[in-house]
Design a protein around this motif. Structure first.
Motif, PDB file in Angstrom:
ATOM      1  N   ARG A 193      44.332   3.518  33.663  1.00  0.00           N
ATOM      2  CA  ARG A 193      45.614   4.013  34.183  1.00  0.00           C
ATOM      3  C   ARG A 193      45.428   4.938  35.392  1.00  0.00           C
ATOM      4  O   ARG A 193      46.224   4.924  36.326  1.00  0.00           O
ATOM      5  N   GLU A 194      44.363   5.740  35.379  1.00  0.00           N
ATOM      6  CA  GLU A 194      44.150   6.693  36.469  1.00  0.00           C
ATOM      7  C   GLU A 194      43.875   5.996  37.798  1.00  0.00           C
ATOM      8  O   GLU A 194      44.079   6.602  38.871  1.00  0.00           O
ATOM      9  N   ASN A 231      37.808   5.650  25.058  1.00  0.00           N
ATOM     10  CA  ASN A 231      38.931   6.538  24.739  1.00  0.00           C
ATOM     11  C   ASN A 231      39.803   6.821  25.973  1.00  0.00           C
ATOM     12  O   ASN A 231      40.022   7.978  26.350  1.00  0.00           O
ATOM     13  N   THR A 232      40.305   5.753  26.582  1.00  0.00           N
ATOM     14  CA  THR A 232      40.995   5.854  27.866  1.00  0.00           C
ATOM     15  C   THR A 232      42.255   5.012  27.868  1.00  0.00           C
ATOM     16  O   THR A 232      42.287   3.934  27.263  1.00  0.00           O
ATOM     17  N   GLU A 233      43.286   5.474  28.569  1.00  0.00           N
ATOM     18  CA  GLU A 233      44.501   4.692  28.749  1.00  0.00           C
ATOM     19  C   GLU A 233      44.292   3.648  29.839  1.00  0.00           C
ATOM     20  O   GLU A 233      43.731   3.949  30.902  1.00  0.00           O
ATOM     21  N   PHE A 234      44.758   2.429  29.547  1.00  0.00           N
ATOM     22  CA  PHE A 234      44.648   1.318  30.487  1.00  0.00           C
ATOM     23  C   PHE A 234      46.042   0.751  30.764  1.00  0.00           C
ATOM     24  O   PHE A 234      46.995   0.999  30.021  1.00  0.00           O
ATOM     25  N   ILE A 235      46.143  -0.010  31.832  1.00  0.00           N
ATOM     26  CA  ILE A 235      47.354  -0.751  32.159  1.00  0.00           C
ATOM     27  C   ILE A 235      47.041  -2.236  32.081  1.00  0.00           C
ATOM     28  O   ILE A 235      46.175  -2.732  32.805  1.00  0.00           O
ATOM     29  N   VAL A 244      44.241  -1.450  42.704  1.00  0.00           N
ATOM     30  CA  VAL A 244      43.728  -0.180  42.197  1.00  0.00           C
ATOM     31  C   VAL A 244      43.326   0.742  43.350  1.00  0.00           C
ATOM     32  O   VAL A 244      43.167   0.303  44.495  1.00  0.00           O
ATOM     33  N   LYS A 245      43.150   2.028  43.025  1.00  0.00           N
ATOM     34  CA  LYS A 245      42.894   3.050  44.047  1.00  0.00           C
ATOM     35  C   LYS A 245      41.442   3.113  44.491  1.00  0.00           C
ATOM     36  O   LYS A 245      41.136   3.707  45.526  1.00  0.00           O
TER      37      LYS A 245
END
Length: 268
Positions: A193-194, A231-235, A244-245
């Protein structure tokens, strides 16, 4: 880690293939009595599928997971199946609570009403109906990719493969393509997500679970969280390319770029 093709031996370091399941369920472990499914399988599920083809035990797969990249994109989906099941927790409690539930005494009956759900809960389960994926795999172990390529072409699988567990069956496997791993700011599948910037579409729907997915022609964006050590939020995105950035790893088969991730951190 960037894996390059060794042109001297003509050994490939990555590949993609298409797999379609009759039904599939990739359980979202963030929920308890509701068995929700990820729209796309996490890297660990793709790696488990590969491990079954190669005949690797869980321990053997874990040992090579730090040299393995995996990901997927959803090509098509025909529907979502939601089923309800009542669970009966047998034992002394259920008999005691049922006796109160059917009691002629109003106070006992009221207490039975309050406790009946604790021994007879309803479980909701989501399943994907006829999802078709493109799976992407890359590894520093060129021999592993070469062996996998041959096994996929010849349907020479060591163990049976399933769509998440052993009652979700494979309907089709094919379209095996050699590929390369590279870095890119665009691709299909899912991204942290980041790093998410946008999707290649004028309009899209944001949904927070697969169960609310409607048959739609516009792209769907679903935020999820993968546990284990990542342990990370994904899209997760269906029907659109992701931008992506920063450069992330993709497997490029000349047709699609699929985001892939080191498997080790996704293994439980």
């Amino acid at each position: 880690m960037c894996v390059k093709r060794d042109r001297r031996d003509n050994i490939l370091n990555a590949l993609t293939f298409v797999v379609r399941f009759t039904t599939a369920q990739f359980k979202d472990h963030m929920h308890k009595l509701v068995r929700r499914t990820y729209l796309l399988p996490p890297p660990s599920a793709v790696a488990g599928f590969i491990g079954a083809i190669l005949g690797l035990s869980r321990e053997e797969l874990y040992k090579i997971s730090n040299r393995l990249f995996a990901g997927s994109m959803l090509r098509s989906l025909e529907g979502i199946i939601v089923s309800l099941a009542r669970i009966y927790k047998l034992g002394e409690d259920i008999y005691r609570i049922l006796k109160m539930y059917y009691s002629d005494d109003p106070s006992e009956r009221k207490e039975g009403y309050k406790n009946i759900q604790s021994v007879m809960p309803i479980e909701e389960s989501e399943e994907l109906y006829r999802p078709e994926y493109k799976y992407a795999i890359a590894s520093a172990d060129e021999k592993l990719i070469e062996t996998l390529l041959e096994k996929l072409k010849n349907f020479d699988f060591e163990y049976d493969v399933f769509g998440g567990n052993d009652y979700h069956f494979v309907e089709y496997i094919g379209e095996v393509k050699p590929a390369v791993i590279e870095k890119s700011k665009e691709g299909y599948g899912y991204c942290p997500r980041e790093y998410f910037e946008k999707v290649d579409a004028e309009t899209y729907k944001i949904m927070y679970n697969t169960g609310s997915l409607e048959k739609t022609e516009i792209p769907v964006v679903i935020p999820v969280k993968f546990l284990a050590r990542v342990n990370t939020e994904f899209i997760q995105v269906f029907k659109a390319k992701i931008y992506v950035k920063k450069d992330l790893y993709v497997v490029n088969d000349g047709y699609d770029k699929v985001f892939v991730y080191n498997v080790e951190r996704f293994m439980i």
